[in-house]
Scaffold this motif. Structure first.
Motif, short mmCIF file in Angstrom:
data_model
loop_
_atom_site.label_atom_id
_atom_site.label_comp_id
_atom_site.label_asym_id
_atom_site.label_seq_id
_atom_site.Cartn_x
_atom_site.Cartn_y
_atom_site.Cartn_z
N PHE A 31 42.88 -4.03 -15.33
CA PHE A 31 41.45 -4.01 -15.64
C PHE A 31 41.28 -3.49 -17.05
N ASP A 32 40.73 -4.28 -17.95
CA ASP A 32 40.66 -3.89 -19.34
C ASP A 32 39.31 -3.33 -19.78
N ASN A 33 38.40 -3.08 -18.86
CA ASN A 33 37.10 -2.52 -19.22
C ASN A 33 37.07 -1.00 -19.04
N THR A 35 36.88 2.68 -20.25
CA THR A 35 36.43 3.35 -21.47
C THR A 35 37.16 4.67 -21.69
N VAL A 56 34.77 3.33 -15.93
CA VAL A 56 34.65 1.91 -16.23
C VAL A 56 33.18 1.59 -16.37
N ARG A 57 32.88 0.43 -16.84
CA ARG A 57 31.49 0.06 -17.05
C ARG A 57 30.77 0.00 -15.71
N LYS A 89 37.58 -4.22 -8.83
CA LYS A 89 37.63 -5.48 -9.56
C LYS A 89 37.30 -6.65 -8.64
N ASN A 92 33.59 -6.47 -7.75
CA ASN A 92 32.73 -6.73 -8.90
C ASN A 92 32.71 -8.20 -9.28
#
Length: 107
Positions: A31-33, A35, A56-57, A89, A92
């Motif tokens: 998961f690359d979101n 922060t 994460v967002r 993930k 979402n």
């Protein structure tokens, strides 16, 4: 991504820092979101505890694990975090419906 590793009643050695970093790289690869990540390593009598909060967002994912060995606690924490990230993930990005383009047409 900001990575913060702190120790409560334990010194965070470069070896532990590198071990945590490699374990979290495996999770973040999914998961690359992400922060920021905050890791807290602590010792309470005979219990070694590892906690992580992943920002994460739209959500914060918190996981904690304890064991007699610090490295085992970090392993368990990384496994739990991996499952939580994959679950987030999937939830979402899967909205539970197909587009009209993929619906079978009735004649």
């Amino acid at each position: 991504m900001n990575l913060t590793i702190t120790g409560h009643h334990v010194e965070v050695t470069p070896a532990i820092r590198e071990y945590v970093n490699t374990k979290l790289d495996r999770v973040i690869r999914h998961f690359d979101n992400v922060t920021s990540v905050a890791v807290i390593l602590s010792v309470e009598k005979l219990k070694q505890k590892a906690e992580v909060t992943l920002h994460v967002r739209g959500k914060d994912i918190y996981v904690e694990s304890d064991d007699a060995d610090m490295y085992a606690a970090i392993d368990s924490m990384a496994d739990k975090l991996d499952r939580q990230v994959l679950k987030y993930k999937q939830k979402n990005f899967d909205h539970g419906h197909d587009t009209l383009k993929h619906q079978p047409t009735e004649l």
